[in-house]
Design an enzyme around this catalytic site. Structure first.
Site, PDB file in Angstrom:
ATOM      1  N   LYS A 143      70.592  69.515  23.628  1.00  0.00           N
ATOM      2  CA  LYS A 143      71.880  70.337  22.938  1.00  0.00           C
ATOM      3  C   LYS A 143      72.906  70.358  24.188  1.00  0.00           C
ATOM      4  CE  LYS A 143      69.580  72.974  19.533  1.00  0.00           C
ATOM      5  NZ  LYS A 143      69.712  72.291  18.237  1.00  0.00           N
TER       6      LYS A 143
ATOM      7  N   CYS B 269      68.291  75.493   9.175  1.00  0.00           N
ATOM      8  CA  CYS B 269      67.130  76.297   9.689  1.00  0.00           C
ATOM      9  C   CYS B 269      67.175  77.859   9.810  1.00  0.00           C
ATOM     10  CB  CYS B 269      66.342  75.799  11.044  1.00  0.00           C
ATOM     11  SG  CYS B 269      66.327  74.002  10.972  1.00  0.00           S
TER      12      CYS B 269
ATOM     13  N   GLN C 102      71.625  77.621  21.761  1.00  0.00           N
ATOM     14  CA  GLN C 102      73.053  77.550  21.577  1.00  0.00           C
ATOM     15  C   GLN C 102      73.743  78.234  22.696  1.00  0.00           C
ATOM     16  OE1 GLN C 102      74.193  75.396  19.533  1.00  0.00           O
ATOM     17  NE2 GLN C 102      72.423  75.159  18.083  1.00  0.00           N
TER      18      GLN C 102
ATOM     19  N   ASP D 139      66.809  83.425  22.783  1.00  0.00           N
ATOM     20  CA  ASP D 139      67.002  82.019  22.298  1.00  0.00           C
ATOM     21  C   ASP D 139      68.306  81.648  22.716  1.00  0.00           C
ATOM     22  OD1 ASP D 139      67.310  79.744  21.045  1.00  0.00           O
ATOM     23  OD2 ASP D 139      66.741  80.624  19.047  1.00  0.00           O
TER      24      ASP D 139
ATOM     25  N   HIS E  52      67.077  81.599  14.171  1.00  0.00           N
ATOM     26  CA  HIS E  52      66.809  79.897  13.692  1.00  0.00           C
ATOM     27  C   HIS E  52      65.303  80.411  13.347  1.00  0.00           C
ATOM     28  CE1 HIS E  52      65.453  75.732  14.511  1.00  0.00           C
ATOM     29  NE2 HIS E  52      66.634  75.612  14.202  1.00  0.00           N
TER      30      HIS E  52
HETATM   31  N1  7TS Z   1      67.099  78.140  18.142  1.00  0.00           N
HETATM   32  C1  7TS Z   1      68.551  77.965  17.908  1.00  0.00           C
HETATM   33  C2  7TS Z   1      69.576  78.903  17.989  1.00  0.00           C
HETATM   34  C3  7TS Z   1      68.746  76.474  17.558  1.00  0.00           C
HETATM   35  O1  7TS Z   1      70.040  76.451  17.237  1.00  0.00           O
HETATM   36  C4  7TS Z   1      67.637  75.730  17.499  1.00  0.00           C
HETATM   37  C5  7TS Z   1      68.223  73.877  16.962  1.00  0.00           C
HETATM   38  C6  7TS Z   1      66.583  75.849  18.058  1.00  0.00           C
HETATM   39  C7  7TS Z   1      66.277  77.124  18.078  1.00  0.00           C
HETATM   40  C8  7TS Z   1      65.506  74.935  17.903  1.00  0.00           C
HETATM   41  O2  7TS Z   1      65.933  73.885  18.855  1.00  0.00           O
HETATM   42  P1  7TS Z   1      64.746  72.738  19.157  1.00  0.00           P
HETATM   43  O3  7TS Z   1      65.588  72.061  20.444  1.00  0.00           O
HETATM   44  O4  7TS Z   1      63.602  73.211  19.725  1.00  0.00           O
HETATM   45  O5  7TS Z   1      64.742  71.916  17.870  1.00  0.00           O
HETATM   46  N2  7TS Z   1      69.325  74.039  16.012  1.00  0.00           N
HETATM   47  C9  7TS Z   1      69.657  72.999  15.260  1.00  0.00           C
HETATM   48  C10 7TS Z   1      70.710  73.130  14.421  1.00  0.00           C
HETATM   49  O6  7TS Z   1      71.322  74.153  14.237  1.00  0.00           O
HETATM   50  N3  7TS Z   1      70.871  71.983  13.793  1.00  0.00           N
HETATM   51  O7  7TS Z   1      69.810  71.189  14.055  1.00  0.00           O
HETATM   52  C11 7TS Z   1      69.136  71.924  15.019  1.00  0.00           C
END
Ligand code: 7TS
Length: 414
Positions: A229, A371, A206, A203, A127
């Site tokens: 999430k 992303c 997910q 990371d 990501h």
């Molecule tokens: N890393 C992964 C693997 C992610 O899926 C996401 C967000 C992030 C980092 C960033 O997370 P945040 O909470 O800091 O924004 N992924 C997604 C997605 O798949 N669709 O919207 C956000």
């Protein structure tokens, strides 16, 4: 899914008020975008309201009753998170989200440890949040960026891992890919990276929401995740770091609440995790995140993984007939190797158009590059539609996705 299992999921879904609200077209809301953000159970929403109605006060300072309660609940939430991931409470740093956690490590640990000639090893599935901060660190330090390749199914190719790890100081990789659901072979990555003298950041944006995780067993050095999430509120996330690493790292932000002693010309800082938590925290959100984790523990993370595995298998089976009509499903297509994410395209229909038609049936999926632009470029996909599952999704949700696809096929004359 057995009738008992289906009933259990229906009972879970009933805890999420938003899922009982029909869409403006009078359709049942079929939420298949939990990889972007999850829905929230009533208990989490109630915890937010409870804080603001009953004991709203700043933490770590007031001596009066509601301030003491706010501090106690906030620190109790940290204990819950530590238990949930098998960490010590001193290793749980509150941040806003995964992105902030990775930036914190890339700055604090990265600036102190990376030099020209070193290497940073990522994967081709990352990501942007686990790519851009390392690009900037590479520019600042002169270190080289390398990537573990993936094949056309999005599975890791580890043949050259030892060469990639040569001179590498840190490996940063997604526990689960948000675009293809690929699960990282963590044991291999962590043991080989450690043998090569590199630290490992996982990371877990997910990962933590969908798989049982235990920091002692995984043995990674940093693990990052976002509350939103995993049934919690937005604006709160966690950086897990091994205690000796956190102790050696300089703070990232400076100011109130992270200091030991301040004089006009000089300051000293608290121990971890507090030295990384400058300024007033997201108090209500941290407390409600603790409640989200309570909920996941009651449901049971092994059950969450098994539920999503079964649902993914069911979805792949139900989607198969569409493949004869131009549906392309990306990724490993093996529920053992992926976690609750299916990316697809229908013939030459643009993923955004497909998502808009699904929306008319109440079905929420994400469309776009998720992303992960470099991955999309590598694979030659302009965009994909993505369905992602969580605790509240049922086989009926997958059936609704198929009804939507049937409608899209009709509309586009496929
Ligand atoms: N890393 C992964 C693997 C992610 O899926 C996401 C967000 C992030 C980092 C960033 O997370 P945040 O909470 O800091 O924004 N992924 C997604 C997605 O798949 N669709 O919207 C956000």
């Amino acid at each position: 899914m057995t009738v008992t299992a289906e009933r259990r999921v229906e009972r879970i879904a009933a805890d999420f008020p938003i899922l009982a609200r029909p869409t403006s077209r009078g359709k049942r809301l079929v939420y298949l975008d939990s990889a972007a953000t999850s829905q929230k159970p009533r208990a989490v929403i109630a915890a937010l309201v409870d804080y603001y109605e009953q004991y709203n006060a700043n933490i770590h300072r007031g001596v009066y009753e509601i301030a003491a309660r706010a501090t106690a609940e906030y620190e109790a939430a940290r204990v819950k998170i530590a238990r949930f991931i098998g960490a010590d409470v001193s290793e749980v740093v509150w941040v806003r989200n995964t992105t902030e956690a990775i930036n914190l490590v890339a700055y604090s640990w990265g600036n102190a440890n990376l030099r020209a000639g070193d290497a940073i090893l990522l994967t081709e599935l990352e990501h942007h949040s686990d790519l851009v901060p390392w690009q900037l660190l590479a520019q600042r330090s002169g270190a080289e960026l390398r990537f573990i390749p993936v094949d056309e199914r999005g599975l890791y190719v580890l043949d050259d891992l030892d060469e990639l790890l040569d001179g590498c100081k840190i490996v940063a990789a997604a526990h689960v890919s948000n675009t293809l659901g690929t699960i990282l072979p963590l044991d291999t990555i962590v043991s080989r990276a450690h043998a090569a003298g590199a630290v490992v950041l996982v990371d877990g944006a997910q990962g933590a929401p969908h798989l049982p995780v235990d920091m002692k067993a995984l043995d990674c050095d940093f693990y990052t995740f976002s509350g939103h999430k995993m049934l919690g509120p937005t604006g709160i996330g966690v950086l897990y770091g091994k205690r000796d690493l956190l102790e050696a790292m300089p703070p990232f932000f400076f100011g109130g609440d992270m200091i030991r002693k301040v004089e006009y010309a000089h300051s000293t800082f608290s121990d971890p995790p507090r030295k990384f938590e400058a300024g007033t925290s997201n108090i209500a959100d941290a407390i409600a995140f603790g409640v989200a984790v309570d909920y996941l523990e009651r449901v049971g993370m092994p059950w969450v993984r098994e539920h999503e595995r079964l649902l993914t298998a069911y979805a792949l089976e139900r989607l198969a007939p569409f493949e004869r009509r131009g549906l392309e499903i990306y990724g490993a297509r093996d529920p053992e190797l992926i976690s609750g994410v299916i990316s697809f395209n229908l013939a030459d229909v643009h993923a955004h158009d497909l998502a808009s038609i699904l929306d008319t049936e109440g079905v929420c999926v994400r469309a776009g590059h998720h992303c992960t632009m470099p991955l999309m470029d590598k694979m030659g996909w302009a965009a994909t539609a993505r369905a992602s599952f969580y605790v509240y999704n049922t086989e009926a949700d997958v059936d609704a996705l198929c009804v939507g696809l049937e409608k899209a096929a009709r509309v586009f004359g496929i």
